[in-house]
Design an enzyme around this catalytic site. Structure first.
Site, mmCIF file in Angstrom:
data_model
loop_
_atom_site.group_PDB
_atom_site.id
_atom_site.type_symbol
_atom_site.label_atom_id
_atom_site.label_comp_id
_atom_site.label_asym_id
_atom_site.label_seq_id
_atom_site.Cartn_x
_atom_site.Cartn_y
_atom_site.Cartn_z
ATOM 1 N N LYS A 1 2.226 -3.877 6.710
ATOM 2 C CA LYS A 1 2.642 -3.903 5.297
ATOM 3 C C LYS A 1 4.155 -3.690 5.185
ATOM 4 C CE LYS A 1 -1.392 -4.682 3.472
ATOM 5 N NZ LYS A 1 -1.676 -5.966 2.840
ATOM 6 N N TYR B 1 -1.755 -0.958 10.875
ATOM 7 C CA TYR B 1 -2.014 -1.536 9.547
ATOM 8 C C TYR B 1 -0.811 -1.286 8.622
ATOM 9 C CZ TYR B 1 -3.646 -1.764 4.724
ATOM 10 O OH TYR B 1 -3.736 -2.037 3.379
ATOM 11 N N SER C 1 0.846 -1.197 0.000
ATOM 12 C CA SER C 1 0.000 0.000 0.000
ATOM 13 C C SER C 1 0.876 1.240 0.000
ATOM 14 C CB SER C 1 -0.840 -0.032 1.276
ATOM 15 O OG SER C 1 -1.428 1.209 1.500
HETATM 16 P P1 NAD Z 1 -10.981 -6.977 1.121
HETATM 17 O O1 NAD Z 1 -11.200 -6.975 2.599
HETATM 18 O O2 NAD Z 1 -12.144 -6.702 0.233
HETATM 19 O O3 NAD Z 1 -10.333 -8.374 0.671
HETATM 20 C C1 NAD Z 1 -9.500 -9.122 1.523
HETATM 21 C C2 NAD Z 1 -9.992 -10.569 1.494
HETATM 22 O O4 NAD Z 1 -9.163 -11.345 2.362
HETATM 23 C C3 NAD Z 1 -11.439 -10.727 1.979
HETATM 24 O O5 NAD Z 1 -12.161 -11.520 1.047
HETATM 25 C C4 NAD Z 1 -11.305 -11.437 3.326
HETATM 26 O O6 NAD Z 1 -12.418 -12.270 3.608
HETATM 27 C C5 NAD Z 1 -10.002 -12.211 3.144
HETATM 28 N N1 NAD Z 1 -9.315 -12.488 4.400
HETATM 29 C C6 NAD Z 1 -9.092 -11.648 5.439
HETATM 30 N N2 NAD Z 1 -8.444 -12.286 6.436
HETATM 31 C C7 NAD Z 1 -8.244 -13.560 6.010
HETATM 32 C C8 NAD Z 1 -7.634 -14.709 6.590
HETATM 33 N N3 NAD Z 1 -7.103 -14.678 7.839
HETATM 34 N N4 NAD Z 1 -7.607 -15.852 5.887
HETATM 35 C C9 NAD Z 1 -8.148 -15.911 4.641
HETATM 36 N N5 NAD Z 1 -8.744 -14.866 4.042
HETATM 37 C C10 NAD Z 1 -8.790 -13.700 4.719
HETATM 38 O O7 NAD Z 1 -9.786 -5.950 0.828
HETATM 39 P P2 NAD Z 1 -9.258 -5.347 -0.550
HETATM 40 O O8 NAD Z 1 -9.624 -3.919 -0.608
HETATM 41 O O9 NAD Z 1 -9.635 -6.246 -1.668
HETATM 42 O O10 NAD Z 1 -7.690 -5.420 -0.296
HETATM 43 C C11 NAD Z 1 -6.884 -6.483 -0.770
HETATM 44 C C12 NAD Z 1 -5.453 -6.241 -0.343
HETATM 45 O O11 NAD Z 1 -5.002 -4.983 -0.832
HETATM 46 C C13 NAD Z 1 -5.234 -6.216 1.160
HETATM 47 O O12 NAD Z 1 -4.003 -6.842 1.449
HETATM 48 C C14 NAD Z 1 -5.162 -4.738 1.470
HETATM 49 O O13 NAD Z 1 -4.405 -4.489 2.639
HETATM 50 C C15 NAD Z 1 -4.470 -4.210 0.226
HETATM 51 N N6 NAD Z 1 -4.742 -2.787 -0.072
HETATM 52 C C16 NAD Z 1 -6.033 -2.356 -0.244
HETATM 53 C C17 NAD Z 1 -6.275 -0.995 -0.523
HETATM 54 C C18 NAD Z 1 -7.685 -0.477 -0.694
HETATM 55 O O14 NAD Z 1 -7.868 0.740 -0.660
HETATM 56 N N7 NAD Z 1 -8.683 -1.325 -0.912
HETATM 57 C C19 NAD Z 1 -5.207 -0.097 -0.631
HETATM 58 C C20 NAD Z 1 -3.908 -0.578 -0.466
HETATM 59 C C21 NAD Z 1 -3.681 -1.927 -0.190
HETATM 60 N N1 UFG Z 2 -12.630 11.244 3.082
HETATM 61 C C1 UFG Z 2 -13.660 12.114 3.404
HETATM 62 N N2 UFG Z 2 -14.807 11.595 3.908
HETATM 63 C C2 UFG Z 2 -14.994 10.248 4.101
HETATM 64 C C3 UFG Z 2 -13.942 9.373 3.769
HETATM 65 C C4 UFG Z 2 -12.762 9.901 3.277
HETATM 66 O O1 UFG Z 2 -13.530 13.320 3.239
HETATM 67 O O2 UFG Z 2 -16.082 9.852 4.568
HETATM 68 C C5 UFG Z 2 -11.388 11.791 2.484
HETATM 69 C C6 UFG Z 2 -10.130 11.503 3.292
HETATM 70 O O3 UFG Z 2 -9.935 12.514 4.258
HETATM 71 C C7 UFG Z 2 -9.071 11.478 2.195
HETATM 72 C C8 UFG Z 2 -9.816 10.914 0.976
HETATM 73 O O4 UFG Z 2 -11.188 11.125 1.246
HETATM 74 O O5 UFG Z 2 -8.665 12.792 1.876
HETATM 75 C C9 UFG Z 2 -9.577 9.424 0.761
HETATM 76 O O6 UFG Z 2 -9.879 8.711 1.965
HETATM 77 P P1 UFG Z 2 -10.029 7.118 2.005
HETATM 78 O O7 UFG Z 2 -10.427 6.760 3.397
HETATM 79 O O8 UFG Z 2 -10.923 6.671 0.906
HETATM 80 O O9 UFG Z 2 -8.582 6.602 1.650
HETATM 81 P P2 UFG Z 2 -7.170 6.913 2.358
HETATM 82 O O10 UFG Z 2 -6.373 7.724 1.401
HETATM 83 O O11 UFG Z 2 -7.348 7.455 3.714
HETATM 84 O O12 UFG Z 2 -6.553 5.457 2.544
HETATM 85 C C10 UFG Z 2 -6.634 4.448 1.547
HETATM 86 C C11 UFG Z 2 -6.875 3.101 2.226
HETATM 87 C C12 UFG Z 2 -5.691 2.719 3.072
HETATM 88 C C13 UFG Z 2 -4.473 2.698 2.232
HETATM 89 C C14 UFG Z 2 -4.287 4.025 1.545
HETATM 90 C C15 UFG Z 2 -3.161 3.894 0.550
HETATM 91 O O13 UFG Z 2 -8.017 3.175 3.052
HETATM 92 O O14 UFG Z 2 -5.881 1.408 3.574
HETATM 93 O O15 UFG Z 2 -5.465 4.381 0.807
HETATM 94 O O16 UFG Z 2 -2.883 5.062 -0.056
HETATM 95 F F1 UFG Z 2 -3.392 2.453 3.011
#
Ligand code: NAD
Ligand code: UFG
Length: 337
Positions: A155, A151, A127
């Site tokens: 990572k 979190y 991330s």
């Molecule tokens: P998500 O929660 O939708 O998907 C994660 C999946 O992993 C889920 O289906 C959950 O059931 C499964 N899971 C969780 N714990 C588990 C365990 N112990 N054993 C087996 N399965 C398990 O999340 P996502 O948004 O699809 O994110 C996927 C990956 O990308 C994650 O590693 C997350 O940290 C990373 N990531 C996500 C974002 C974002 O904004 N969505 C940003 C940066 C990094």
């Molecule tokens: N925001 C609002 N209102 C809301 C939610 C978010 O104004 O209800 C704003 C936040 O302040 C930020 C932007 O929208 O400026 C994006 O916020 P998100 O919560 O959607 O995303 P973040 O950038 O905070 O974080 C996301 C993931 C993290 C990841 C990161 C990586 O949630 O897990 O991107 O860049 F680590």
């Protein structure tokens, strides 16, 4: 040539399900491991519906070493894409051990099972949060890492473990993908982001307001040093992120060692710009109120994408309007099915 088999952990989740679609469309065989703690098995049914392909599903937990060993013993796996993790920043502050157990110990369990089975290619979900507080945008992959919450630490630690593993044995191929802000949904409207409870992230919050499930958006801070005072992020279509995994997998089949890549668009968008783009894409108005800043948020950041462009041959294709249209289609269709 026999098609390669990829194990996708967390394949039922938001990003994992989109990656499964791209992998199946590209001809890979899949196995999916998920414990469905943050997803529904229905999402995998929809992946099959979109692609007209089938695959094995293992309802198993990363914390269960035996289940992982059994999985690798039961079938040949050529490579792993490791999405499964817990991802809520606020929850990680309240329950750090749960986060370290799933994201760090779970990753170690997976790597040990891979090692036993002589499977040594992995694409890891990292991330942009690993860059921490003090790096100027655009973020470059060789910036120092500096997590600011549990979190983010999970990572950084998992990345460190993977780098040490690659240094210990030249057989490993490891790709670390640092996602910026994935939003949007598959254009079919069948799979997308469906958080349980009140969304933490901005796009699922906006779609909930647009459909009337929530009354108004709270914009966290209007006094940042940005063009309109609201926070700036690098929003990227989840299908572009999914395609980045395909490129990373192909890279892992051709290269050994460990390499990190940013997956972003390279463009910053403010919260207000995102709200206005969504209003244009959906034809709905989004009532909002500017409130105080959210603790831990940065003012602005976006990716440098040159390394991924050059070495993965990958570039994000979708516009902000497309991201909004697809998120809105999922809200109207897939969210309710
Ligand atoms: P998500 O929660 O939708 O998907 C994660 C999946 O992993 C889920 O289906 C959950 O059931 C499964 N899971 C969780 N714990 C588990 C365990 N112990 N054993 C087996 N399965 C398990 O999340 P996502 O948004 O699809 O994110 C996927 C990956 O990308 C994650 O590693 C997350 O940290 C990373 N990531 C996500 C974002 C974002 O904004 N969505 C940003 C940066 C990094
Ligand atoms: N925001 C609002 N209102 C809301 C939610 C978010 O104004 O209800 C704003 C936040 O302040 C930020 C932007 O929208 O400026 C994006 O916020 P998100 O919560 O959607 O995303 P973040 O950038 O905070 O974080 C996301 C993931 C993290 C990841 C990161 C990586 O949630 O897990 O991107 O860049 F680590």
């Amino acid at each position: 040539m026999m098609p390669k088999t990829v194990l996708v952990t967390g394949g039922a989740g938001y990003i994992g399900s989109h990656a499964c679609v791209e992998l199946l469309n590209a001809g890979y065989e899949l196995s999916v491991l998920d414990n469905f703690s943050n997803s529904e098995p229905e999402m995998l049914t929809r992946v099959k519906q979109i692609t007209n392909r089938s695959f094995k599903t293992f309802n198993a937990d990363l914390r269960d070493e035996k289940a992982l060993n059994d999985l690798f013993a039961a079938s040949r796996i050529d490579a792993v894409i490791h999405f499964a993790a817990l991802k809520a920043v606020g929850e990680s502050v309240l329950h750090p051990l749960k986060y370290y157990e799933t994201n760090v110990t779970g990753t170690i369990n997976l790597l040990k099972a891979m090692q036993k089975a002589d499977c040594c290619k992995i694409v890891f979900s990292s991330s942009a949060t690993v860059y921490g507080l003090n790096n100027p945008s655009p973020y470059l992959e060789d910036y120092p890492l500096n997590a600011v919450n549990p979190y983010g630490s999970t990572k950084v630690m998992a990345e460190r473990i993977l780098l040490d593993l690659a240094a210990s044995d030249p057989m490993w191929s490891i790709v670390l993908l640092r996602y910026f802000n994935p939003i949007g949904a598959h254009p079919s409207g069948l799979i997308g982001e469906k958080p349980s409870g009140i969304p933490n992230n901005i796009m699922p919050y906006i779609t909930a307001v647009a459909s009337g499930r929530l009354p108004e958006l709270k914009i966290f801070g209007g006094d940042y040093q940005t063009a309109d005072g609201t926070g700036v992020r690098d929003y990227i279509h989840v299908v572009d992120i999914a395609k980045g995994h395909l490129a990373a997998l192909e890279y892992a089949f051709l290269h050994t060692g460990a390499e990190a890549f940013n997956l972003g668009t390279g463009k910053g968008t403010s919260v207000l710009e995102l709200v206005h783009a969504f209003e244009k894409a959906s034809g709905r108005s989004i009532p909002y109120k500017i409130t105080s800043r959210r603790q831990g948020d940065l003012a602005a950041y976006y990716a440098d994408t040159n390394k991924a462009n050059l070495h993965l041959g990958w570039q994000a294709q979708h516009s902000l309007i497309n991201m909004c249209k697809d998120a809105w289609r999922f809200e109207q269709l897939g969210h309710w099915l």
